[in-house]
Design a protein around this motif. Structure first.
Motif, PDB file in Angstrom:
ATOM      1  N   GLN A 125      35.221  33.910  35.025  1.00 21.85           N
ATOM      2  CA  GLN A 125      34.549  34.780  35.984  1.00 21.85           C
ATOM      3  C   GLN A 125      35.483  35.896  36.448  1.00 21.85           C
ATOM      4  OE1 GLN A 125      31.262  34.408  36.947  1.00 21.85           O
ATOM      5  NE2 GLN A 125      31.131  32.787  35.409  1.00 21.85           N
ATOM      6  N   HIS A 126      36.739  35.536  36.730  1.00 20.88           N
ATOM      7  CA  HIS A 126      37.724  36.548  37.114  1.00 20.88           C
ATOM      8  C   HIS A 126      37.933  37.556  35.986  1.00 20.88           C
ATOM      9  CE1 HIS A 126      39.148  34.268  40.718  1.00 20.88           C
ATOM     10  NE2 HIS A 126      38.756  33.235  39.991  1.00 20.88           N
ATOM     11  N   GLU A 127      38.071  37.047  34.762  1.00 23.88           N
ATOM     12  CA  GLU A 127      38.336  37.934  33.630  1.00 23.88           C
ATOM     13  C   GLU A 127      37.142  38.837  33.344  1.00 23.88           C
ATOM     14  OE1 GLU A 127      39.289  35.221  30.561  1.00 23.88           O
ATOM     15  OE2 GLU A 127      41.288  34.721  31.340  1.00 23.88           O
ATOM     16  N   ALA A 128      35.920  38.301  33.476  1.00 28.10           N
ATOM     17  CA  ALA A 128      34.735  39.127  33.241  1.00 28.10           C
ATOM     18  C   ALA A 128      34.619  40.231  34.283  1.00 28.10           C
ATOM     19  CB  ALA A 128      33.487  38.241  33.260  1.00 28.10           C
ATOM     20  N   ALA A 129      34.896  39.899  35.549  1.00 23.59           N
ATOM     21  CA  ALA A 129      34.839  40.919  36.593  1.00 23.59           C
ATOM     22  C   ALA A 129      35.912  41.977  36.392  1.00 23.59           C
ATOM     23  CB  ALA A 129      34.994  40.264  37.963  1.00 23.59           C
ATOM     24  N   SER A 131      37.219  42.845  33.516  1.00 26.61           N
ATOM     25  CA  SER A 131      36.895  43.654  32.340  1.00 26.61           C
ATOM     26  C   SER A 131      35.871  44.728  32.642  1.00 26.61           C
ATOM     27  CB  SER A 131      36.376  42.742  31.222  1.00 26.61           C
ATOM     28  OG  SER A 131      35.140  42.151  31.595  1.00 26.61           O
ATOM     29  N   LEU A 132      35.062  44.523  33.668  1.00 25.60           N
ATOM     30  CA  LEU A 132      34.080  45.529  34.081  1.00 25.60           C
ATOM     31  C   LEU A 132      34.681  46.600  34.979  1.00 25.60           C
ATOM     32  CD1 LEU A 132      31.001  43.220  34.783  1.00 25.60           C
ATOM     33  CD2 LEU A 132      31.384  44.698  32.793  1.00 25.60           C
ATOM     34  N   GLY A 133      35.963  46.474  35.294  1.00 28.43           N
ATOM     35  CA  GLY A 133      36.631  47.472  36.118  1.00 28.43           C
ATOM     36  C   GLY A 133      36.341  47.358  37.593  1.00 28.43           C
ATOM     37  N   MET A 134      35.904  46.196  38.064  1.00 31.70           N
ATOM     38  CA  MET A 134      35.617  46.019  39.481  1.00 31.70           C
ATOM     39  C   MET A 134      36.907  45.970  40.292  1.00 31.70           C
ATOM     40  SD  MET A 134      32.603  43.134  39.442  1.00 31.70           S
ATOM     41  CE  MET A 134      31.063  43.419  38.585  1.00 31.70           C
ATOM     42  N   PRO A 135      36.937  46.566  41.489  1.00 28.74           N
ATOM     43  CA  PRO A 135      38.123  46.446  42.350  1.00 28.74           C
ATOM     44  C   PRO A 135      38.339  44.998  42.772  1.00 28.74           C
ATOM     45  CG  PRO A 135      36.696  48.250  43.068  1.00 28.74           C
ATOM     46  CD  PRO A 135      35.932  47.479  42.038  1.00 28.74           C
ATOM     47  N   LYS A 136      39.589  44.677  43.121  1.00 26.71           N
ATOM     48  CA  LYS A 136      39.929  43.301  43.483  1.00 26.71           C
ATOM     49  C   LYS A 136      39.108  42.802  44.668  1.00 26.71           C
ATOM     50  CE  LYS A 136      43.287  42.191  40.599  1.00 26.71           C
ATOM     51  NZ  LYS A 136      43.219  40.986  39.732  1.00 26.71           N
ATOM     52  N   LEU A 137      38.981  43.631  45.692  1.00 27.66           N
ATOM     53  CA  LEU A 137      38.216  43.206  46.873  1.00 27.66           C
ATOM     54  C   LEU A 137      36.759  42.968  46.524  1.00 27.66           C
ATOM     55  CD1 LEU A 137      38.204  42.618  49.887  1.00 27.66           C
ATOM     56  CD2 LEU A 137      37.821  45.057  50.308  1.00 27.66           C
ATOM     57  N   TYR A 138      36.185  43.835  45.694  1.00 27.68           N
ATOM     58  CA  TYR A 138      34.790  43.664  45.296  1.00 27.68           C
ATOM     59  C   TYR A 138      34.624  42.408  44.446  1.00 27.68           C
ATOM     60  CZ  TYR A 138      30.113  44.917  43.729  1.00 27.68           C
ATOM     61  OH  TYR A 138      28.765  44.911  43.490  1.00 27.68           O
ATOM     62  N   GLN A 139      35.590  42.137  43.566  1.00 23.77           N
ATOM     63  CA  GLN A 139      35.550  40.905  42.780  1.00 23.77           C
ATOM     64  C   GLN A 139      35.525  39.688  43.688  1.00 23.77           C
ATOM     65  OE1 GLN A 139      38.602  40.575  39.775  1.00 23.77           O
ATOM     66  NE2 GLN A 139      38.539  42.766  39.322  1.00 23.77           N
ATOM     67  N   PHE A 140      36.362  39.716  44.725  1.00 21.78           N
ATOM     68  CA  PHE A 140      36.433  38.561  45.625  1.00 21.78           C
ATOM     69  C   PHE A 140      35.143  38.392  46.408  1.00 21.78           C
ATOM     70  CE2 PHE A 140      37.542  36.677  49.756  1.00 21.78           C
ATOM     71  CZ  PHE A 140      38.065  35.460  49.320  1.00 21.78           C
TER      72      PHE A 140
END
Length: 335
Positions: free
Chosen positions: A205-209, A211-220
């Motif tokens: 899930q972390h790697e997929a997020a 790879s989409l270029g999402m910012p760290k805060l948005y990923q969290f």
């Protein structure tokens, strides 16, 4: 190449199922089978165990309800007295502030422990290690006597001039001391709960997020946290229930919560010690039961994307059992 026999066997239709015969030897037709009633499998051991447990629980309830030692008339007198309700409100207020601040502190500490910065990771680990090692009562007593160690709290340049100073007794009354002590202790345990929930999220899930270029805060916020909450909620609610009962220790910093009020009233009315303790016990059971009900519905909400069928609510279970029993009764009546 397959032989003629093998080709014929592959194309032949499967044999028709055999129709059982009744005890007299006559062949039973499909119409007769459709009219037969399906007899469910019996579990007599379960019913016997349920009956034994029910009888035991009923005896316990009967002994408590009829025992004069509990003085249920005095229990009813004290249960909703204003002094007890005021102590209950203090317990709720301390619990609410500590739950929010402790969870926020736990999130910060968990992120610090998971950080790649060695300083943040080490300091977060040291905080968790320290406050999980010290008993809560020691933390509260230390804070209560903090003014003897530091009569004034000053902010300024280290080894330089003081920019701001205030008396500790004026800054931290009993309520603030109780919240600070409980929050310091709660944050250490909440940090491990949050960290365990974050680690439970699959690494993909972390790697997929990422790879989409999402910012760290948005990923969290949008990827990691919603999935981690399924693991965090049961464990943190367990901590919250322990916190509700742990607030009884604020009596030692001169804050009259529910338990402190009961203790004070018991010292004044020595003949009502037992009913007063029962009042506190029942209120604690009510509070923890409400938290457990809220936990069920929150878990059910966050389970929407993880299970194919939502778990039924307690009301739906009761309605389903009633409908099942009614259908069995009506089926027996038709037969």
């Amino acid at each position: 190449m397959p032989t003629y026999r093998e080709q014929t066997a592959a194309t032949e239709p499967p044999p028709a199922p055999s129709i059982p015969a009744d005890p007299s030897g006559a062949t039973v037709g499909p119409d007769t089978l459709s009219r037969q009633r399906v007899i469910p499998l019996r579990h007599p051991g379960r019913w016997i165990a349920a009956l034994v447990v029910t009888v035991f629980v009923a005896q316990v309830i009967e002994s408590v309800a009829t025992n004069r030692f509990f003085q249920w008339d005095r229990f009813g007198y004290w249960f909703l007295r204003p002094v007890v309700v005021d102590g209950l409100l203090v317990t709720l207020e301390v619990t609410a502030w500590t739950a929010v601040l402790g969870l926020l502190g736990g999130i910060v500490l968990a992120l610090g422990r998971l950080s790649r910065n060695p300083i943040l990771s080490t300091l977060s680990w040291a905080y968790v290690w320290l406050f999980r090692s010290i008993p809560l009562i020691v933390v509260l007593l230390f804070l209560y006597n903090f003014s003897a160690i530091y009569p004034q709290i000053s902010i300024g340049v280290p080894f330089g001039p003081v920019l701001f100073s205030v008396e500790e007794a004026r800054l931290a009354p009993a309520f603030v001391l109780a919240v600070i002590g409980l929050t310091l202790n709660e944050s250490a345990y909440a940090a491990e709960v949050v960290r365990g929930g974050i680690l439970s999220v699959d690494r993909g899930q972390h790697e997929a997020a990422a790879s989409l270029g999402m910012p760290k805060l948005y990923q969290f916020r949008r990827i990691v946290l919603p999935q981690a909450l399924r693991s965090i909620i049961p464990n943190y609610v367990n901590q919250l229930i322990g916190l509700i009962k742990g607030t009884s220790l604020v009596f030692y910093v001169s804050l009259l919560d529910l338990f402190g009020t009961v203790q004070s009233m018991g010292a004044t009315y020595s003949g009502d010690i037992v009913p007063l303790l029962m009042v506190a016990t029942v209120w604690y059971v009510i509070l923890t039961s409400i938290v457990s009900v809220v936990q069920f519905y929150v878990e059910r909400y966050y389970a929407r994307g993880a299970v194919a069928v939502m778990p039924p609510t307690p009301l739906q279970r009761v309605v389903g059992q009633v409908r099942e029993g009614w259908s069995l009764l009506t089926a027996r009546g038709r037969t």
